[in-house]
Design an enzyme around this catalytic site. Structure first.
Site, PDB file in Angstrom:
ATOM      1  N   MET A  50      45.094  35.398 -20.170  1.00 50.22           N
ATOM      2  CA  MET A  50      45.737  35.000 -21.118  1.00 50.22           C
ATOM      3  C   MET A  50      47.000  35.827 -21.756  1.00 50.22           C
ATOM      4  O   MET A  50      47.705  35.723 -22.666  1.00 50.22           O
ATOM      5  CB  MET A  50      44.881  34.659 -22.467  1.00 50.22           C
ATOM      6  CG  MET A  50      43.825  33.574 -22.235  1.00 50.22           C
ATOM      7  SD  MET A  50      43.461  32.808 -23.754  1.00 50.22           S
ATOM      8  CE  MET A  50      42.457  34.202 -24.732  1.00 50.22           C
ATOM      9  N   GLY A  51      47.168  37.012 -20.538  1.00 48.43           N
ATOM     10  CA  GLY A  51      48.211  37.661 -21.045  1.00 48.43           C
ATOM     11  C   GLY A  51      47.593  38.979 -21.819  1.00 48.43           C
ATOM     12  O   GLY A  51      46.619  38.868 -22.136  1.00 48.43           O
ATOM     13  N   LEU A  55      48.089  42.117 -20.557  1.00 49.18           N
ATOM     14  CA  LEU A  55      47.095  42.632 -19.676  1.00 49.18           C
ATOM     15  C   LEU A  55      46.990  44.223 -19.712  1.00 49.18           C
ATOM     16  O   LEU A  55      47.688  44.986 -20.490  1.00 49.18           O
ATOM     17  CB  LEU A  55      48.222  42.419 -18.330  1.00 49.18           C
ATOM     18  CG  LEU A  55      48.363  40.997 -17.860  1.00 49.18           C
ATOM     19  CD1 LEU A  55      49.071  40.912 -16.514  1.00 49.18           C
ATOM     20  CD2 LEU A  55      46.877  40.190 -17.901  1.00 49.18           C
ATOM     21  N   GLY A 112      41.106  46.055 -17.701  1.00 48.78           N
ATOM     22  CA  GLY A 112      40.303  45.129 -17.491  1.00 48.78           C
ATOM     23  C   GLY A 112      40.669  44.051 -16.433  1.00 48.78           C
ATOM     24  O   GLY A 112      40.068  43.801 -15.475  1.00 48.78           O
ATOM     25  N   HIS A 113      41.970  43.746 -16.947  1.00 42.27           N
ATOM     26  CA  HIS A 113      42.731  42.530 -15.935  1.00 42.27           C
ATOM     27  C   HIS A 113      43.022  43.098 -14.585  1.00 42.27           C
ATOM     28  O   HIS A 113      42.771  42.436 -13.756  1.00 42.27           O
ATOM     29  CB  HIS A 113      44.045  41.986 -16.590  1.00 42.27           C
ATOM     30  CG  HIS A 113      43.567  41.225 -17.953  1.00 42.27           C
ATOM     31  ND1 HIS A 113      44.092  41.944 -19.233  1.00 42.27           N
ATOM     32  CD2 HIS A 113      43.157  40.127 -18.364  1.00 42.27           C
ATOM     33  CE1 HIS A 113      43.837  40.841 -20.125  1.00 42.27           C
ATOM     34  NE2 HIS A 113      43.079  39.900 -19.801  1.00 42.27           N
ATOM     35  N   GLN A 134      41.329  26.722 -26.854  1.00 46.35           N
ATOM     36  CA  GLN A 134      40.233  27.408 -27.183  1.00 46.35           C
ATOM     37  C   GLN A 134      40.104  28.428 -28.379  1.00 46.35           C
ATOM     38  O   GLN A 134      39.197  28.970 -28.661  1.00 46.35           O
ATOM     39  CB  GLN A 134      39.773  28.214 -25.770  1.00 46.35           C
ATOM     40  CG  GLN A 134      40.824  29.501 -25.795  1.00 46.35           C
ATOM     41  CD  GLN A 134      40.743  30.156 -24.131  1.00 46.35           C
ATOM     42  OE1 GLN A 134      40.982  29.743 -23.381  1.00 46.35           O
ATOM     43  NE2 GLN A 134      40.158  31.430 -24.336  1.00 46.35           N
ATOM     44  N   GLU A 146      32.937  40.193 -16.396  1.00 43.31           N
ATOM     45  CA  GLU A 146      31.476  40.140 -17.177  1.00 43.31           C
ATOM     46  C   GLU A 146      31.794  40.522 -18.560  1.00 43.31           C
ATOM     47  O   GLU A 146      30.656  40.299 -19.440  1.00 43.31           O
ATOM     48  CB  GLU A 146      30.675  40.857 -16.493  1.00 43.31           C
ATOM     49  CG  GLU A 146      30.069  40.332 -15.256  1.00 43.31           C
ATOM     50  CD  GLU A 146      29.195  41.191 -14.628  1.00 43.31           C
ATOM     51  OE1 GLU A 146      28.581  42.366 -14.924  1.00 43.31           O
ATOM     52  OE2 GLU A 146      28.791  41.176 -13.307  1.00 43.31           O
ATOM     53  N   LYS A 147      32.790  40.920 -19.022  1.00 47.18           N
ATOM     54  CA  LYS A 147      32.929  41.064 -20.388  1.00 47.18           C
ATOM     55  C   LYS A 147      32.772  39.852 -21.097  1.00 47.18           C
ATOM     56  O   LYS A 147      32.164  39.827 -22.338  1.00 47.18           O
ATOM     57  CB  LYS A 147      34.487  41.632 -20.736  1.00 47.18           C
ATOM     58  CG  LYS A 147      35.264  41.463 -21.742  1.00 47.18           C
ATOM     59  CD  LYS A 147      34.843  42.382 -22.852  1.00 47.18           C
ATOM     60  CE  LYS A 147      35.462  42.220 -24.173  1.00 47.18           C
ATOM     61  NZ  LYS A 147      36.397  40.993 -24.447  1.00 47.18           N
ATOM     62  N   ASP A 148      33.223  38.685 -20.638  1.00 47.44           N
ATOM     63  CA  ASP A 148      33.058  37.196 -21.311  1.00 47.44           C
ATOM     64  C   ASP A 148      31.844  36.649 -20.348  1.00 47.44           C
ATOM     65  O   ASP A 148      32.134  35.681 -19.600  1.00 47.44           O
ATOM     66  CB  ASP A 148      34.304  36.390 -21.179  1.00 47.44           C
ATOM     67  CG  ASP A 148      35.610  37.146 -21.988  1.00 47.44           C
ATOM     68  OD1 ASP A 148      35.592  37.057 -23.146  1.00 47.44           O
ATOM     69  OD2 ASP A 148      36.204  37.987 -21.196  1.00 47.44           O
TER      70      ASP A 148
HETATM   71  P1  AMP Z   1      41.509  36.913 -20.956  1.00 45.53           P
HETATM   72  O1  AMP Z   1      43.272  37.498 -20.709  1.00 45.53           O
HETATM   73  O2  AMP Z   1      40.835  37.661 -22.242  1.00 45.53           O
HETATM   74  O3  AMP Z   1      41.291  35.510 -21.074  1.00 45.53           O
HETATM   75  O4  AMP Z   1      40.918  37.626 -19.675  1.00 45.53           O
HETATM   76  C1  AMP Z   1      41.226  37.387 -18.473  1.00 45.53           C
HETATM   77  C2  AMP Z   1      40.136  37.628 -17.524  1.00 45.53           C
HETATM   78  O5  AMP Z   1      39.691  39.233 -17.617  1.00 45.53           O
HETATM   79  C3  AMP Z   1      38.504  37.185 -18.165  1.00 45.53           C
HETATM   80  O6  AMP Z   1      37.940  36.664 -16.913  1.00 45.53           O
HETATM   81  C4  AMP Z   1      37.965  38.291 -18.624  1.00 45.53           C
HETATM   82  O7  AMP Z   1      36.768  38.261 -18.656  1.00 45.53           O
HETATM   83  C5  AMP Z   1      38.573  39.541 -18.009  1.00 45.53           C
HETATM   84  N1  AMP Z   1      38.318  40.639 -18.602  1.00 45.53           N
HETATM   85  C6  AMP Z   1      38.891  40.887 -19.920  1.00 45.53           C
HETATM   86  N2  AMP Z   1      38.625  42.040 -20.446  1.00 45.53           N
HETATM   87  C7  AMP Z   1      37.853  42.743 -19.396  1.00 45.53           C
HETATM   88  C8  AMP Z   1      37.357  43.869 -19.263  1.00 45.53           C
HETATM   89  N3  AMP Z   1      37.304  44.991 -20.310  1.00 45.53           N
HETATM   90  N4  AMP Z   1      36.602  44.237 -17.938  1.00 45.53           N
HETATM   91  C9  AMP Z   1      36.460  43.251 -17.088  1.00 45.53           C
HETATM   92  N5  AMP Z   1      36.854  41.848 -17.221  1.00 45.53           N
HETATM   93  C10 AMP Z   1      37.724  41.808 -18.302  1.00 45.53           C
END
Ligand code: AMP
Length: 254
Positions: free
Chosen positions: A31-32, A34, A37-38, A62, A149-151
């Protein structure tokens, strides 16, 4: 140079031509906003595939909370620089209109695991997540797609959806990336004050070290966390808590 596709159609047309070269494609939806983690997902995808497509789409369907969507950090230019530095060649950055020609009249429903944990506190959240991920997987036509796995609940629901609907993309989970103090990286962390950022590291410390669940809950309350849930499931301990009105989630293996 990174090639940006601003509609599903443009990418799908390109993908059809590209497929002829029979390379493996990795896909990382985001979702940007970045962060590292991303980047960890993207680096794994780059390592395991010939090419990588990243998507940036702040998915409104969502967000059950309007102000959460409005306050969600957005860094378009920075994101493109990060992706370019990582060596990503393709970015899908569709408009709402192009991704939701039906205006969300069609959606994906899951009736069991989407109703617990975050699903209990964010009604409709996983309906939006699964719908957008199904669209994106169909558009990307990737061999492998990477989720953090954060989510973890989201990852499980997506992996099960892919099985349920016979989608051919392999769903790959990636470990949680944390700050040195243990706080799981998240785009929403930007909204925390310096003080709360330090305090938030206790979320991980407590759920990973305090064995008794009631004791852990008590400690979190004492520190000022507004805990939504602290629950064990799938051999993991999950927590969602608010601090300064920022909602944080984390989980650890038991
Ligand atoms: P989001 O932009 O928050 O939708 O995240 C995009 C992807 O990055 C999703 O699969 C998240 O689970 C993953 N993600 C976000 N934060 C972390 C993190 N700290 N460690 C590992 N993966 C992450």
């Amino acid at each position: 140079m990174i090639e940006v596709f601003d509609s599903p159609e443009k990418w799908m047309k390109f993908r059809k031509l590209h497929k002829l070269k029979s390379k493996t494609l990795g896909f990382v939806p985001t979702m940007g906003g970045l962060h590292k983690g991303h980047s960890s997902l993207i680096l794994k995808a780059l390592n395991e595939n010939d090419d990588v497509l990243v998507s940036i789409f702040l998915n409104p369907t969502q967000f059950n909370n309007k102000s959460d969507l409005e306050n969600y950090p957005k860094h378009d230019e920075l994101d493109i620089n990060i992706l370019t530095d990582l060596g990503v060649k393709y970015l899908l950055k569709p408009s709402y209109q192009s991704l939701y020609p039906d205006n969300f009249t069609y959606s994906v429903n899951e009736s069991v695991n989407s109703k617990i944990l975050c699903g209990e506190f964010r009604p409709g959240h996983f309906q939006g997540v699964l719908t957008v991920v199904l669209k994106l997987l169909n558009i990307a036509q990737a061999d492998n797609a990477y989720f953090g796995e954060k989510d973890y609940q989201q990852y499980r629901l997506i992996a099960d959806m892919v099985d349920a609907f016979f989608i051919e993309t392999r769903i790959i989970s990636c470990p949680i990336i944390r700050e040195d103090n243990g706080l799981a990286l998240s785009t929403r962390n930007e909204r925390l004050s310096e003080n709360s950022k330090n305090l938030s590291s206790n979320l991980f410390k407590i759920i990973s070290s305090v064995e008794d669940q009631n004791e852990a809950l008590k400690k979190l309350h004492q520190l000022g966390f507004e805990v939504e849930y602290l629950t064990e499931k799938w051999n993991r301990r999950f927590v969602a808590a608010k601090i300064e009105d920022v909602r944080l989630i984390d989980n650890v293996t038991i």
